[in-house]
Design an enzyme around this catalytic site. Structure first.
Site, PDB file in Angstrom:
ATOM      1  N   LYS A 205      -0.758  14.685 -11.283  1.00 23.53           N
ATOM      2  CA  LYS A 205       0.182  14.165 -12.275  1.00 23.53           C
ATOM      3  C   LYS A 205       1.227  15.223 -12.654  1.00 23.53           C
ATOM      4  O   LYS A 205       2.381  14.894 -12.934  1.00 23.53           O
ATOM      5  CB  LYS A 205      -0.574  13.662 -13.511  1.00 23.53           C
ATOM      6  CG  LYS A 205      -1.361  12.377 -13.243  1.00 23.53           C
ATOM      7  CD  LYS A 205      -0.469  11.239 -12.756  1.00 23.53           C
ATOM      8  CE  LYS A 205      -1.197   9.905 -12.707  1.00 23.53           C
ATOM      9  NZ  LYS A 205      -0.302   8.795 -12.289  1.00 23.53           N
TER      10      LYS A 205
ATOM     11  N   THR B  19      -9.720   1.830 -18.169  1.00 27.76           N
ATOM     12  CA  THR B  19      -9.466   1.146 -16.895  1.00 27.76           C
ATOM     13  C   THR B  19     -10.450   1.633 -15.839  1.00 27.76           C
ATOM     14  O   THR B  19     -11.205   2.584 -16.053  1.00 27.76           O
ATOM     15  CB  THR B  19      -8.035   1.429 -16.378  1.00 27.76           C
ATOM     16  OG1 THR B  19      -7.938   2.817 -16.016  1.00 27.76           O
ATOM     17  CG2 THR B  19      -6.980   1.089 -17.412  1.00 27.76           C
TER      18      THR B  19
ATOM     19  N   ASP C 190       0.878  -1.169   0.000  1.00 29.52           N
ATOM     20  CA  ASP C 190       0.000   0.000   0.000  1.00 29.52           C
ATOM     21  C   ASP C 190       0.912   1.214   0.000  1.00 29.52           C
ATOM     22  O   ASP C 190       1.631   1.464   0.978  1.00 29.52           O
ATOM     23  CB  ASP C 190      -0.880  -0.021   1.255  1.00 29.52           C
ATOM     24  CG  ASP C 190      -1.830   1.179   1.343  1.00 29.52           C
ATOM     25  OD1 ASP C 190      -1.629   2.164   0.591  1.00 29.52           O
ATOM     26  OD2 ASP C 190      -2.757   1.130   2.156  1.00 29.52           O
TER      27      ASP C 190
ATOM     28  N   ASN D 283       3.276   2.566 -10.712  1.00 31.74           N
ATOM     29  CA  ASN D 283       2.044   2.631 -11.492  1.00 31.74           C
ATOM     30  C   ASN D 283       0.811   2.961 -10.646  1.00 31.74           C
ATOM     31  O   ASN D 283      -0.158   3.529 -11.159  1.00 31.74           O
ATOM     32  CB  ASN D 283       1.842   1.286 -12.204  1.00 31.74           C
ATOM     33  CG  ASN D 283       0.437   1.110 -12.726  1.00 31.74           C
ATOM     34  OD1 ASN D 283       0.056   1.663 -13.760  1.00 31.74           O
ATOM     35  ND2 ASN D 283      -0.375   0.337 -12.011  1.00 31.74           N
TER      36      ASN D 283
ATOM     37  N   TYR E 229      -6.801  15.039  -9.916  1.00 34.32           N
ATOM     38  CA  TYR E 229      -5.963  14.102 -10.680  1.00 34.32           C
ATOM     39  C   TYR E 229      -4.973  14.806 -11.618  1.00 34.32           C
ATOM     40  O   TYR E 229      -3.768  14.511 -11.571  1.00 34.32           O
ATOM     41  CB  TYR E 229      -6.853  13.134 -11.455  1.00 34.32           C
ATOM     42  CG  TYR E 229      -6.082  12.126 -12.270  1.00 34.32           C
ATOM     43  CD1 TYR E 229      -5.490  11.014 -11.665  1.00 34.32           C
ATOM     44  CD2 TYR E 229      -5.933  12.272 -13.651  1.00 34.32           C
ATOM     45  CE1 TYR E 229      -4.774  10.086 -12.409  1.00 34.32           C
ATOM     46  CE2 TYR E 229      -5.226  11.353 -14.399  1.00 34.32           C
ATOM     47  CZ  TYR E 229      -4.640  10.257 -13.771  1.00 34.32           C
ATOM     48  OH  TYR E 229      -3.925   9.347 -14.519  1.00 34.32           O
TER      49      TYR E 229
END
Length: 252
Positions: free
Chosen positions: A178, A209, A58, A85, A174
């Site tokens: 990034k 995904t 984790d 990832n 998000y």
């Protein structure tokens, strides 16, 4: 085992991480399938087959990271490849809600700071924590490489251009996580320049995904292709690159 490359892929029980782990094993790499839920990791490793080993990890839990590093050291004595990832896109987006509708609820003026912190904990701080724990093991390798999985939506240069397709959804959750990951990776690149450890940043594209509620347009195979290509680069392969599939450079 000493002649076989040893890789760790975080968030490898599903999505791009699973596909990358599967393809690395197919290329003769021993892969530690990092998974927050150990049972799901075991199921994924079993599905991949020989060469895949489930590893509870984790990236938001310091003790979990330390235990994963210790197990890797005990069993292999080194790490040749680290694929960071593991990522999450949100914690509050409701099923069926479009990405554009979610973006309207997460503007800088109205976003929940708890939402920002939770996503950044995995996407930014989690990557840094795993890097710190695994770097001593990578230093034991004669051909070490780190691949950080990012996203083109984190490109500041692209988002600053009025015509960029995803500019309207650039926000603090998000996309900005990034952008922060890209900045952290650049810091890693600078730190590693005088060492033998190579590092690359890759965007899998808009892949179908769980991360985006399966709204992506690329298949898992296509989305994972550039991550796999870069992960399999040999000792003479480039470092300090930021690419998407077909080896196209992404602007910072």
């Amino acid at each position: 085992m000493q002649n076989e490359r040893v890789a760790l892929v975080t968030g490898a029980n599903q999505g791009v991480g699973f596909q990358v782990a599967k393809e690395l094993v197919a290329n003769g790499v021993t892969v530690l399938v990092g998974s927050r839920d150990f049972e799901r990791g075991k199921a994924a490793a079993k599905e991949i087959g020989a060469g895949a080993i489930a590893l509870q990890l984790d990236v938001t839990d310091k003790a979990s990271i330390a235990a994963a590093a210790e197990r890797t050291r005990k069993e292999f004595g080194r790490l040749d490849l680290l694929v960071n990832n593991a990522a999450i896109s949100n914690t509050t987006k409701r099923p069926g809600m479009s990405i554009s509708d979610y973006a309207k609820l997460t503007r800088p003026s109205n976003v929940s700071l708890d939402e920002v912190r939770t996503v950044w904990e995995t996407n930014v701080f989690g990557v840094l924590a795993v890097y710190q724990a695994m770097l001593p093991l990578l230093r034991e390798s004669s051909d070490a490489r780190i691949v950080n999985v990012s996203s083109g939506v984190g490109s500041l240069a692209d988002n600053a251009a009025p015509g960029f397709a995803y500019r309207a959804i650039f926000g603090p959750v998000y996309p900005a996580s990034k952008a922060a990951l890209n900045a952290i990776t650049l810091a890693m690149m600078i730190e590693l320049e005088s060492t033998g450890t190579k590092i690359n940043l890759v965007s899998p594209g808009f892949t179908k995904t769980n991360l985006n509620g399966y709204a992506g347009t690329e298949s898992l195979e296509d989305g994972s292709r550039e991550v796999v290509r870069v992960a399999l680069l040999g000792p003479d392969g480039p470092t300090n690159t930021f690419t998407r599939w077909e080896n196209a450079t992404i602007p910072w």
